[in-house]
Design an enzyme around this catalytic site. Structure first.
Site, short mmCIF file in Angstrom:
data_model
loop_
_atom_site.label_atom_id
_atom_site.label_comp_id
_atom_site.label_asym_id
_atom_site.label_seq_id
_atom_site.Cartn_x
_atom_site.Cartn_y
_atom_site.Cartn_z
N LYS A 111 0.85 -1.20 0.00
CA LYS A 111 0.00 0.00 0.00
C LYS A 111 0.88 1.23 0.00
O LYS A 111 2.01 1.20 0.50
CB LYS A 111 -0.89 0.03 1.25
CG LYS A 111 -2.10 0.91 1.11
CD LYS A 111 -3.22 0.15 0.45
CE LYS A 111 -4.46 0.97 0.27
NZ LYS A 111 -5.59 0.10 -0.09
N GLY A 222 -20.64 6.71 2.56
CA GLY A 222 -19.60 7.02 1.57
C GLY A 222 -20.21 7.30 0.21
O GLY A 222 -21.10 6.59 -0.25
N GLY A 224 -18.05 8.17 -2.46
CA GLY A 224 -16.91 8.17 -3.41
C GLY A 224 -17.15 7.13 -4.48
O GLY A 224 -18.28 6.67 -4.68
N ASN A 225 -16.08 6.76 -5.17
CA ASN A 225 -16.20 5.78 -6.25
C ASN A 225 -16.88 4.50 -5.78
O ASN A 225 -17.79 3.97 -6.43
CB ASN A 225 -14.78 5.48 -6.80
CG ASN A 225 -14.77 4.29 -7.73
OD1 ASN A 225 -15.62 4.17 -8.62
ND2 ASN A 225 -13.83 3.39 -7.54
N GLY A 227 -18.72 3.79 -2.80
CA GLY A 227 -20.08 3.94 -2.24
C GLY A 227 -21.11 4.23 -3.32
O GLY A 227 -22.18 3.60 -3.36
N1 GLU Z 1 -7.26 0.28 -3.18
C1 GLU Z 1 -8.02 -0.89 -3.49
C2 GLU Z 1 -8.10 -1.81 -2.29
O1 GLU Z 1 -7.99 -1.37 -1.16
C3 GLU Z 1 -7.56 -1.58 -4.76
C4 GLU Z 1 -6.14 -2.04 -4.78
C5 GLU Z 1 -5.66 -2.49 -6.16
O2 GLU Z 1 -6.42 -2.45 -7.10
O3 GLU Z 1 -4.48 -2.88 -6.22
O4 GLU Z 1 -8.38 -2.97 -2.41
#
Ligand code: GLU
Length: 415
Positions: A111, A222, A224-225, A227
């Site tokens: 992350k 939420g 956002g994308n 929600g």
């Molecule tokens: N940010 C998203 C998650 O928390 C997607 C991560 C990704 O596509 O690598 O799962």
């Protein structure tokens, strides 16, 4: 413990290890996996200099945590938020490790993030920051090493800038270094709605098992994308969205909300005209509550007030371990427990699953149709949901621990 997401994540891991029927730490391999998962492989902090529109240079703090790559290249999004810090990124990277394992995709967990309120930056500053993040991390990232993606406040356009920066530095134009790109720039069909849609497929697979009615009343935290897409998909399938919220507050109508109108209003005013608080939304009587915003929304302070039948975690880490305990009241009959929680590492794994499809397409130089992507996504989500349910039943535990057991077994095979 409640407010530190990394401590919460580690408490979940410990709890899984303590499930007697599962025996994680009884054998050498299990013990090794457990200690490895108590620590990320690598934590990177960077200082990104950005020349602001004013002419002054501002330093932004950025991160990449490579948690574990037993299953494949590190994989996970980049979060831009003023409250983002290393502990949050570490927790999210840990959850990505388990999420990829639950989804059955050959990727590890990572992350990234930047401590920034992106709403306070001009587009020019945002682009410089994003290119700067990539520039400082280009040697550790790579299609076979570590593949970032979007998360809270990061968009396909930001992914495109980062991909372009990487291509300039390394000459690799495959696009496979980052997923969630826009369609014209190597992105995949279906990626935008993948997290919401994946959550819906998981819900569908478990709907009868969890004794939910055919048509559900749904409250979503939420806008956002994730929600908003989830709201649209559930509505298209005949369910009623009785409430939805943004960071300022919630809108409630027991007869169902007009999502298009709310979207227009949000575009025009920047926020929803709330008639309820976010806290009240969480406590609504409904069939399915969908936290689709941030961590630590349901804690020991409010868990007792929840009236939903099922919580579908589209956010990462919205329910703390203490709240998990309160919501999961152990009684004999399997169907008369407290509130079922469909855990984040299963419920929101649709996003990374389509990211994996995007990565495969980029590596092979292919472009798959939306129909193909959605078919594959549904197959993966349904299989994951059924397996998690099975593991939970086998070990007489809740779905979060069922998902942990499934993930840890898959990771354990690679030790
Ligand atoms: N940010 C998203 C998650 O928390 C997607 C991560 C990704 O596509 O690598 O799962």
């Amino acid at each position: 413990m409640e407010q530190n997401p990394y401590k919460n994540a580690m408490a979940q891991l410990k709890k899984a290890a303590e499930i007697k029927s599962f025996n994680l730490t009884e054998q050498k391999k299990g013990k090794e996996l457990f200690v490895r998962l108590e620590n990320p492989d690598r934590e990177i902090r960077i200082s990104i200099p950005v020349e602001m529109d004013s002419g002054d240079t501002h330093i932004f703090e950025g991160y990449r945590v490579e948690y574990n790559n037993l299953l494949g290249p590190y994989k996970g999004g980049i979060r831009y938020h003023q409250d983002t810090n290393i502990d949050e990124v570490k927790a999210l990277a840990f959850w990505m490790t388990l999420k990829c394992a639950v989804a059955g995709i050959p990727m590890g967990g990572g992350k990234g993030g930047v401590t920034v309120d992106p709403k306070k930056l001009s587009k020019n500053e945002l682009e410089k920051l994003s290119r700067g993040w990539m520039r400082m991390l280009s040697d550790v990232l790579g299609p076979k090493k570590d593949v970032p993606a979007p998360d809270v406040n990061t968009t396909p356009e930001i992914m495109d800038w980062m991909n372009d920066e990487y291509a300039k530095i390394t000459g690799d134009k495959s696009g496979a270094v980052i997923t969630g790109k826009s369609l014209g720039k190597g992105g995949s069909e279906g990626r935008g709605m993948a997290t919401g849609l994946g959550g819906f497929y998981v819900f569908q697979a478990l709907q009868k098992k969890l004794d939910l009615p055919d048509k559900c009343a749904i409250a979503i935290q939420g806008f956002g994308n994730v929600g908003l897409n989830a709201a649209k998909i559930f509505k298209e399938h005949g369910h009623t969205i009785i409430a939805i919220s943004d960071s300022k507050g919630a809108v409630y109508d027991k007869n169902g909300l007009d999502l298009e109108k709310l979207e227009e209003e949000k575009k025009k005013n920047g926020f929803l005209s709330a008639n309820m608080t976010n806290r009240e939304l969480l406590e609504l009587k409904c069939d399915v509550l969908v936290p689709a915003a941030f961590e630590n929304q349901i804690t020991k302070e409010n868990a007792d007030k929840m009236k939903a039948k099922v919580i579908l975690e589209l956010a990462n880490g919205p329910v703390t371990p203490e709240a998990d305990e309160i919501l999961w009241r152990k009684i004999e009959s399997m169907y008369e427990k407290g509130i079922w929680i469909i855990p984040d590492i299963l419920a929101n794994s649709g996003g990374v699953t389509v990211s994996y499809f995007e990565w495969e397409q980029n590596l092979r130089g292919e472009h798959w149709s939306e129909k193909e992507i959605l078919r594959k996504l549904k197959e993966k989500m349904t299989e994951a949901a059924e397996k998690v349910f099975e593991k939970a039943m086998e070990n007489k535990t809740n779905l979060r621990m069922g998902a942990f057991i499934l993930a840890l077994q898959r990771l354990g095979e690679k030790i």
